[in-house]
Design an enzyme around this catalytic site. Sequence first.
Site: not given
Length: 190
Positions: A12, A15, A57, A61
């Site tokens: 989800g 999650s 995000h 990384r």
Amino acid sequence: MISRDLTFIVGGARSGKSAYAERLAAGSGLPVTYIATAAVPAGAHADAEFATRIGHHRARRPGHWGLVEAPLDLAEALDAAAQPDHCVLIDCLTLWLANLLCPPDSESPRPDWRARLDAFAAACERARGIVLVVSNEIGMGVVPMGAATRLYVDELGRLNQRIAALADRATLVAAGLPLVLKAPHQASRS
């Protein structure tokens, strides 16, 4: 030399599925190419909250990972990146399908959306190296009332099933915890 090793990771929203996939990629010890599927709206359609999500995000990384942005041409991006002794992380099918079914400049899905799904599945089959595919599980609630939303939920469910069937491994992530749905010894039973 690694032949294809395809892992499907589903969960989800928030999650922990992307972070889990990133840990797998980092732990592979191989060069990593991250294929991002988000289409970042510009100008009047800009969404500050979505841009913040993408920034989160990006910040997580490692800087030495390769990055390919593929909001539409995912099969081509996978074909170019997947190779022996390499790891490809695709994040995520959910946004990619939204780009195909809900293009910002149209009320209708892209006319080639089905062909693009087929091309991506074929690219997954011929890929070499480690391929990690992230997607959302959104079909655990009520059936949506709008036709466009039903189409999206139904097609994402079908796409998730298709890629999970091709995968050597499948993992559901909930509350940051991975639950193995399919392991290599189970792959032939699918």
